[in-house]
Design a protein around this motif. Sequence first.
Motif, short mmCIF file in Angstrom:
data_model
loop_
_atom_site.label_atom_id
_atom_site.label_comp_id
_atom_site.label_asym_id
_atom_site.label_seq_id
_atom_site.Cartn_x
_atom_site.Cartn_y
_atom_site.Cartn_z
N PRO A 1 -47.23 16.58 30.77
CA PRO A 1 -48.15 17.92 31.16
C PRO A 1 -49.58 17.55 31.29
CG PRO A 1 -46.27 18.41 29.76
CD PRO A 1 -46.41 16.70 29.33
N ALA A 2 -50.03 16.77 29.87
CA ALA A 2 -51.41 16.89 30.49
C ALA A 2 -51.37 15.77 31.59
CB ALA A 2 -51.85 16.24 28.60
N LEU A 3 -51.09 15.34 32.02
CA LEU A 3 -51.43 13.83 32.82
C LEU A 3 -51.34 14.78 34.12
CD1 LEU A 3 -52.00 11.59 33.79
CD2 LEU A 3 -49.58 10.18 33.92
N ALA A 4 -50.31 15.48 34.09
CA ALA A 4 -49.88 16.42 35.05
C ALA A 4 -50.67 17.13 35.64
CB ALA A 4 -48.36 16.96 35.99
N THR A 5 -51.54 18.38 34.69
CA THR A 5 -52.39 18.60 34.76
C THR A 5 -54.05 18.12 35.64
OG1 THR A 5 -51.74 19.84 32.87
CG2 THR A 5 -54.09 20.71 33.44
N ALA A 6 -54.44 17.03 35.28
CA ALA A 6 -55.14 16.23 35.63
C ALA A 6 -54.87 16.09 36.83
CB ALA A 6 -55.33 14.72 34.59
N VAL A 7 -53.71 15.89 37.69
CA VAL A 7 -53.50 14.69 38.81
C VAL A 7 -53.29 16.01 39.27
CG1 VAL A 7 -51.79 13.88 39.60
CG2 VAL A 7 -52.23 12.87 37.95
N LYS A 8 -53.07 17.72 38.74
CA LYS A 8 -53.03 18.54 40.19
C LYS A 8 -54.22 18.80 40.17
CE LYS A 8 -50.94 21.97 42.45
NZ LYS A 8 -49.98 21.12 44.19
N ARG A 9 -55.22 18.84 39.59
CA ARG A 9 -56.30 19.68 39.82
C ARG A 9 -57.62 18.80 40.42
NH1 ARG A 9 -58.87 22.57 33.72
NH2 ARG A 9 -56.81 24.22 33.28
N LEU A 10 -57.24 17.41 40.03
CA LEU A 10 -58.08 16.63 40.87
C LEU A 10 -57.42 16.91 42.68
CD1 LEU A 10 -57.91 13.60 38.75
CD2 LEU A 10 -59.87 14.94 39.58
N TRP A 11 -56.13 16.98 42.95
CA TRP A 11 -55.13 16.53 43.70
C TRP A 11 -54.85 17.49 44.17
CZ3 TRP A 11 -54.56 11.77 41.59
CH2 TRP A 11 -55.68 10.65 41.94
N PRO A 12 -55.41 18.89 44.71
CA PRO A 12 -54.43 20.27 44.39
C PRO A 12 -53.36 20.38 44.99
CG PRO A 12 -56.40 20.41 44.98
CD PRO A 12 -56.75 19.77 44.33
N ASP A 13 -53.76 19.83 46.93
CA ASP A 13 -52.71 19.96 47.81
C ASP A 13 -51.81 18.91 47.90
OD1 ASP A 13 -53.75 17.21 47.67
OD2 ASP A 13 -54.01 16.80 50.05
N ARG A 14 -51.37 17.89 46.31
CA ARG A 14 -50.33 17.08 45.56
C ARG A 14 -48.97 18.78 45.15
NH1 ARG A 14 -52.83 14.32 48.90
NH2 ARG A 14 -53.33 12.35 47.90
N LEU A 15 -48.07 17.89 45.14
CA LEU A 15 -46.72 18.08 44.42
C LEU A 15 -46.59 17.57 43.39
CD1 LEU A 15 -44.01 20.01 44.03
CD2 LEU A 15 -42.89 18.42 45.97
N VAL A 16 -46.92 17.59 42.52
CA VAL A 16 -46.87 16.94 41.20
C VAL A 16 -46.03 17.77 40.24
CG1 VAL A 16 -47.94 16.86 39.84
CG2 VAL A 16 -49.22 16.87 41.20
N PHE A 17 -45.02 16.90 39.54
CA PHE A 17 -44.22 17.61 38.37
C PHE A 17 -43.97 16.32 37.86
CE2 PHE A 17 -41.55 14.70 41.35
CZ PHE A 17 -41.13 14.34 40.89
N THR A 18 -43.11 16.85 36.24
CA THR A 18 -42.83 15.86 35.36
C THR A 18 -41.31 15.72 35.62
OG1 THR A 18 -42.94 17.73 33.44
CG2 THR A 18 -45.30 16.46 33.92
N TYR A 19 -40.76 14.94 34.33
CA TYR A 19 -39.47 14.57 34.79
C TYR A 19 -39.29 14.31 33.28
CZ TYR A 19 -34.72 13.23 35.43
OH TYR A 19 -33.22 13.14 35.28
N GLN A 20 -38.89 15.28 32.33
CA GLN A 20 -39.19 14.47 30.44
C GLN A 20 -37.62 14.83 30.02
OE1 GLN A 20 -42.71 17.14 30.85
NE2 GLN A 20 -43.37 16.17 28.89
N GLY A 21 -37.57 14.32 29.29
CA GLY A 21 -36.38 14.93 28.46
C GLY A 21 -36.75 15.24 26.70
N ASP A 22 -35.36 15.41 25.87
CA ASP A 22 -35.79 16.66 24.90
C ASP A 22 -36.59 16.46 24.22
OD1 ASP A 22 -33.82 14.99 24.71
OD2 ASP A 22 -32.18 16.59 24.25
N GLY A 23 -36.49 14.62 23.79
CA GLY A 23 -37.79 14.65 22.99
C GLY A 23 -38.80 14.52 23.08
#
Length: 256
Positions: free
Chosen positions: A81-103
């Motif tokens: 989520p921290a990396l996704a935050t940076a990516v979305k703020r740098l490229w706000p026109d991009r669709l940004v998602f994380t794909y994560q497990g429970d651990g």
Amino acid sequence: MENNIISPENLVYQKPKLMNDTPMHYCAGCSHGVVHKLVAEVIEEMGMEEKTIGISPVGCAVFAYRYLDIDWQEAAHGRAPALATAVKRLWPDRLVFTYQGDGDMACIGTAETIHALNRGENITIIFINNAIYGMTGGQMAPTTLVGQKTATCPYGRDPEVHGYPVKMPEIAAQLEGTCYVTRQSVETVGAIRQAKKAIRKAFEASMQGKGSSLVEITSTCNSGWKMSPEKANQWLEDNMLKFYPKGDLKDTTGLK
């Protein structure tokens, strides 16, 4: 001679164009492959093939970048989520998602998850909850049910010793920055269709700047649970969905 050509109007199923031919490392019966397909279909249907960035972390989901032909970033354990935050703020026109497990998301990445959601970052977190550490040997996860047996709690999870399972969507729904929080599953055709609708809504909300979305997919890990795929699906319905009930927990998107 019989004509084996399938006309477009008779086609009921095909592999999404964004999924390549790389053999998957997931165990037979694993829910990950189904969710990958749904993500690929939604991205294609939205026409976002060239403007999507996925973030894959550590765990069974780490190799998601092998299978979906979109741009990817790999994050350190729990930090998606921290990396996704940076990516979305740098490229706000991009669709940004994380794909994560429970651990990854509900244990080592709890802080990153909660703060990204609370800030209302315009990202989607897809959370695969199979109640166990699938990749590393079947140890107890933050989401392991009370009484459920794993490699590190062979007599069953005891809340007096191990604490209680974490319900991440219930936590996320209380945060001001979230616009859409839902829990779905993919053990039946009907459930798969509902999960796809949830992913689509989350992606659309992020692109419209409505805030953060969390889509939990309550899933199976038949190898970690030591069950056949069929029995794992039944165990999910009989046990997982009673503690982790499906449905929307928060929806302020205004989207259908």
